[in-house]
Write an enzyme that holds these catalytic residues in place. Structure first.
Site, PDB file in Angstrom:
ATOM      1  CB  CYS A   1      -0.861   0.022   1.260  1.00  0.00           C
ATOM      2  SG  CYS A   1      -1.797  -1.483   1.499  1.00  0.00           S
TER       3      CYS A   1
ATOM      4  NE  ARG B   1       4.285   1.658  -1.408  1.00  0.00           N
ATOM      5  CZ  ARG B   1       5.430   1.025  -1.244  1.00  0.00           C
ATOM      6  NH1 ARG B   1       6.443   1.315  -2.025  1.00  0.00           N
ATOM      7  NH2 ARG B   1       5.573   0.124  -0.308  1.00  0.00           N
TER       8      ARG B   1
ATOM      9  CD1 TRP C   1      -2.522  -4.827  -4.803  1.00  0.00           C
ATOM     10  CD2 TRP C   1      -1.960  -6.089  -3.044  1.00  0.00           C
ATOM     11  NE1 TRP C   1      -2.370  -6.120  -5.235  1.00  0.00           N
ATOM     12  CE2 TRP C   1      -2.027  -6.918  -4.185  1.00  0.00           C
ATOM     13  CE3 TRP C   1      -1.631  -6.667  -1.825  1.00  0.00           C
ATOM     14  CZ2 TRP C   1      -1.768  -8.282  -4.137  1.00  0.00           C
ATOM     15  CZ3 TRP C   1      -1.367  -8.030  -1.773  1.00  0.00           C
ATOM     16  CH2 TRP C   1      -1.448  -8.815  -2.926  1.00  0.00           C
TER      17      TRP C   1
ATOM     18  CG  ASN D   1       2.828  -0.738   3.005  1.00  0.00           C
ATOM     19  OD1 ASN D   1       2.301  -1.746   2.555  1.00  0.00           O
ATOM     20  ND2 ASN D   1       4.033  -0.328   2.643  1.00  0.00           N
ATOM     21  N   GLY D   2       1.255  -3.103   5.269  1.00  0.00           N
ATOM     22  CA  GLY D   2       1.882  -4.314   5.814  1.00  0.00           C
ATOM     23  C   GLY D   2       0.814  -5.264   6.328  1.00  0.00           C
TER      24      GLY D   2
ATOM     25  CD  GLU E   1       9.963  -9.301 -18.426  1.00  0.00           C
ATOM     26  OE1 GLU E   1       9.788 -10.189 -17.571  1.00  0.00           O
ATOM     27  OE2 GLU E   1       9.625  -8.117 -18.252  1.00  0.00           O
TER      28      GLU E   1
ATOM     29  CE  LYS F   1       6.357  -6.688 -18.167  1.00  0.00           C
ATOM     30  NZ  LYS F   1       7.464  -7.051 -17.371  1.00  0.00           N
TER      31      LYS F   1
ATOM     32  CD  GLU G   1       3.381  -7.506 -15.501  1.00  0.00           C
ATOM     33  OE1 GLU G   1       3.199  -7.501 -14.275  1.00  0.00           O
ATOM     34  OE2 GLU G   1       4.502  -7.328 -16.009  1.00  0.00           O
TER      35      GLU G   1
ATOM     36  CG  HIS H   1       9.568 -32.153 -25.683  1.00  0.00           C
ATOM     37  ND1 HIS H   1       9.841 -33.469 -25.971  1.00  0.00           N
ATOM     38  CD2 HIS H   1      10.651 -31.447 -26.062  1.00  0.00           C
ATOM     39  CE1 HIS H   1      11.067 -33.550 -26.483  1.00  0.00           C
ATOM     40  NE2 HIS H   1      11.568 -32.333 -26.552  1.00  0.00           N
TER      41      HIS H   1
ATOM     42  CE  LYS I   1       7.546  -0.902 -10.560  1.00  0.00           C
ATOM     43  NZ  LYS I   1       7.632  -1.606 -11.854  1.00  0.00           N
TER      44      LYS I   1
HETATM   45  O1  M6R Z   1      10.686  -5.183  -7.136  1.00  0.00           O
HETATM   46  P1  M6R Z   1      11.039  -6.557  -7.591  1.00  0.00           P
HETATM   47  O2  M6R Z   1      11.938  -6.549  -8.777  1.00  0.00           O
HETATM   48  O3  M6R Z   1      11.565  -7.437  -6.509  1.00  0.00           O
HETATM   49  O4  M6R Z   1       9.650  -7.177  -8.067  1.00  0.00           O
HETATM   50  C1  M6R Z   1       9.555  -8.501  -8.499  1.00  0.00           C
HETATM   51  C2  M6R Z   1       8.233  -8.749  -9.181  1.00  0.00           C
HETATM   52  O5  M6R Z   1       7.168  -8.525  -8.303  1.00  0.00           O
HETATM   53  C3  M6R Z   1       8.044  -7.863 -10.421  1.00  0.00           C
HETATM   54  O6  M6R Z   1       9.086  -8.030 -11.325  1.00  0.00           O
HETATM   55  C4  M6R Z   1       6.714  -8.203 -11.124  1.00  0.00           C
HETATM   56  O7  M6R Z   1       6.767  -9.490 -11.664  1.00  0.00           O
HETATM   57  C5  M6R Z   1       6.388  -7.166 -12.198  1.00  0.00           C
HETATM   58  N1  M6R Z   1       5.002  -6.831 -12.145  1.00  0.00           N
HETATM   59  C6  M6R Z   1       6.680  -7.631 -13.567  1.00  0.00           C
HETATM   60  O8  M6R Z   1       6.359  -6.703 -14.544  1.00  0.00           O
END
Ligand code: M6R
Length: 616
Positions: A2, A27, A76, A102-103, A489, A493, A496, A512, A611
């Site tokens: 958060c 966040r 969040w 936050n937590g 990756e 992308k 998400e 396979h 994030k």
């Molecule tokens: O801040 P971090 O690099 O540790 O975060 C890791 C993942 O949460 C982050 O890369 C997440 O997968 C992203 N949303 C990818 O775009």
């Protein structure tokens, strides 16, 4: 997970807190709320939805938004669904204490039971409402001031927190504390700002105190900031840090989304990553974190990389690079698995933890475990002063600048850049590369920003490809060698931000199993640059073609073989094989971006995500 913001001083708090929440929305963004105090009245407004919904609600619902004390929260959800009642701030039963958090307070259920027995009532499903009533209960029982009560209450909790709490009867102070979640205090002249990171107060002050884990502070309008340890009450002399952040870095400027801005920032971000480190002409790489610990790396039995999400993908690219160039065995682990699987690890191992935010809970736990077992832990983080950068034995920052879009872009390419520099440095020290090869790599790395600029010029064409495939329900991404992690990756992308199901696979693995999915409906993005196993990838493309799959080839400029087979090709500049991920990633980022925009998705704030993932 958060975002929290607070202000106490001589200005109107509302615009500062509101703007701060907008900046911290990356966040978490399922609900938001603000509490203001104007010397007479406490005004609390909260709502499910985004900060924009909160603004509309506050401005229609409240007679005035005045007050020089305010706190705000963007959420969040962890405990309790996103709704108005579960949104923060939360009030204690008397209505005097107001908190944002936050937590997660892990033992909140047992605390709640105790408080319920003592007559406390709870409106929400949150752990935070339990905490604010616990603080109130301490004040009632022990007759102590707010700061002391917060300290006593926190010593009864298990979990993680960054909190800000005030008492409307004593509106000259805000009490803050942190354990496992970030908290910065901006120090102005007779005014103080509180936030999860420095972005909410950057236009007001360049001076900030970053609380360490286990510290709390009483922030007084007239008397400044007093920091102490939560556990043993000892006073701490706070270090006031001068911030390097500027406003431009955290605004969208002329871009429609932060994600697009950050994609376009990659040439400069990579230059910032290697600036002062890469000296191609002299044939030198300078990195203090490696220079000071060279023997640890050279004597390492193996390197274990721990990370999550996109950072884990960067770790996979690094595995290829380290093993190929420096001939050091590498294992790459999901931090979330590593932390719970009793790994065999000891003082001969070097662990590299990669994290953009430097706050990811699973990565942090993996670091602590590795340290306990005697390993040397090296951090690769973007956020300066983050928890992970402080927990590791040494490290190297990526210097990518703030990444606000939830989908990581420049974090990925700058992480790969740092890891490449480390691999090259170790290769040179070990003698596993010829001098000529080493120099060639340095020179080529220096040209990458310019080659990314060229790849970015393909944007309009990529947009056309995106239009063609925006309605796909599934998508396959294939790559081999250094580009297999890029396929993973690319798929992440797309998933998400567009919510289209996508899978990344090593191209040869397709036969396979995943080949069964291929029909005329299935777009397959294949990274088929000329370096690497080109002919083999072309054979894989033939296999897709004969099953009527739709092929989008990411190819080297001038390629004709794939062009003859593919439905679309996207050209990228040529480079040496180990550096291709830095370039092939770019069209995949743009492709996902355009598809998500065309589908009307919220690119910067995709559903259910945040994030930094500071919970397990
Ligand atoms: O801040 P971090 O690099 O540790 O975060 C890791 C993942 O949460 C982050 O890369 C997440 O997968 C992203 N949303 C990818 O775009």
């Amino acid at each position: 997970m958060c975002g929290i913001v607070g202000y106490i001083g001589h200005r109107e708090a509302y615009p500062i807190v509101l703007k701060g929440l907008q900046r911290l929305e990356y966040r978490g963004y399922d609900s938001a709320g603000i509490a203001l105090y104007d010397d007479k009245n406490l005004k609390v407004s909260k709502t499910k939805g985004k900060v924009a919904d909160l603004k509309a609600k506050m401005e229609s619902e409240l007679d005035s938004t005045s007050g020089t004390l305010g706190i705000g929260h963007t959420r969040w959800a962890t405990h309790g669904v996103p709704n108005d009642v579960n949104s923060h701030p939360h009030l204690s039963n008397s209505g005097d204490l107001v908190i944002i958090h936050n937590g997660i307070i892990e033992n909140y259920e047992s605390l709640k039971k105790e408080l319920t027995k003592r007559g406390y009532k709870f409106e929400s499903d949150t752990d935070t409402e339990v905490l604010v009533n616990l603080i109130e209960d301490v004040i009632a029982k022990e007759g102590v001031k707010l700061g002391k009560a917060v300290q006593i209450a926190l010593n009864q909790t298990v979990g993680a927190y960054a909190i800000a709490v005030f008492d409307k009867k004593k509106p000259n102070e805000i009490v803050v504390a942190r354990l496992g979640s970030p908290l910065a205090i901006g120090v102005g002249k007779d005014e103080y700002f509180i936030a999860s990171d420095a972005s909410p107060f950057i236009e007001f002050t360049n001076n900030a105190i970053y609380l360490e884990d286990g510290e709390m502070a009483v922030v007084r309008r007239d008397k400044g900031v007093k920091v102490r340890k939560i556990h043993d009450d000892s006073l701490v002399d706070p270090y006031i840090q001068e911030l390097q952040l500027n406003l431009e870095q955290i605004e969208k400027n002329n871009f429609d989304h932060f994600m697009l801005k950050e994609i376009y920032e990659q040439p400069n971000a990579i230059k910032d990553t290697y600036r002062g480190r890469l000296h191609a002409e002299e044939g030198i790489i300078r990195m203090a974190g490696i220079d000071d610990n060279l023997e640890r790396f050279l004597n390492a039995r193996r390197i274990i990389i721990v990370a999550c999400g996109t950072s884990w993908h960067a770790g996979l690219v690094a595995e290829y690079i380290f093993e190929d160039l420096a001939r050091i065995p590498v294992e790459v682990e999901y931090a979330s698995e590593f932390r719970y699987r009793n790994p065999i690890i000891n003082s001969d191992d070097v662990v590299i933890a990669i994290s953009q935010s430097g706050e990811t809970a699973d990565t942090m736990a993996a670091i602590k475990l590795a340290k306990e077992k005697g390993a040397f832990v090296f951090g690769v983080c973007n956020v300066v002063g983050s928890s992970i950068s402080r927990e590791t034995n040494a490290g190297a920052y990526t210097h990518a600048g703030p990444e606000i879009g939830v989908a990581s872009t420049k974090a990925f390419t700058t992480q790969i850049t740092v890891l490449t520099l480390i691999a090259l440095k170790l290769a040179k020290a070990k003698g596993s590369m010829s001098n000529t090869d080493f120099h060639m790599h340095l020179q080529e790395l220096e040209t990458i920003p310019q080659k990314i600029e060229i790849a970015l010029q393909g944007n309009d064409h990529i947009k056309e490809v995106a239009f063609k495939y925006k309605d796909a329900r599934n998508c396959l991404y294939l790559g081999r060698g250094f580009n297999f992690p890029v396929a993973l990756e690319g798929a992440l992308k797309l998933k998400e931000i567009s919510y289209i199901h996508a899978e990344g696979y090593p191209a040869a693995e397709m036969k396979h199993g995943p080949i069964a999915l291929i029909d005329e409906e299935m777009p397959v993005v294949v990274i088929a640059t000329r370096k690497g196993h080109y002919e083999k990838v072309v054979s894989n493309i033939q296999e897709i073609k004969s099953r009527q799959g739709k092929i989008i080839g990411i190819v080297t400029e001038g390629d004709t073989s794939v062009r003859d087979l593919a439905d679309y090709v996207i050209e990228v500049p040529d480079t040496i094989e180990s550096l291709t991920p830095l370039i092939t990633t770019i069209p995949l980022q743009l492709l996902s971006y355009h598809i998500a925009v065309m589908l009307g998705k919220n690119v910067d704030q995709p559903r259910n995500l945040a994030k930094s993932v500071t919970v397990e």
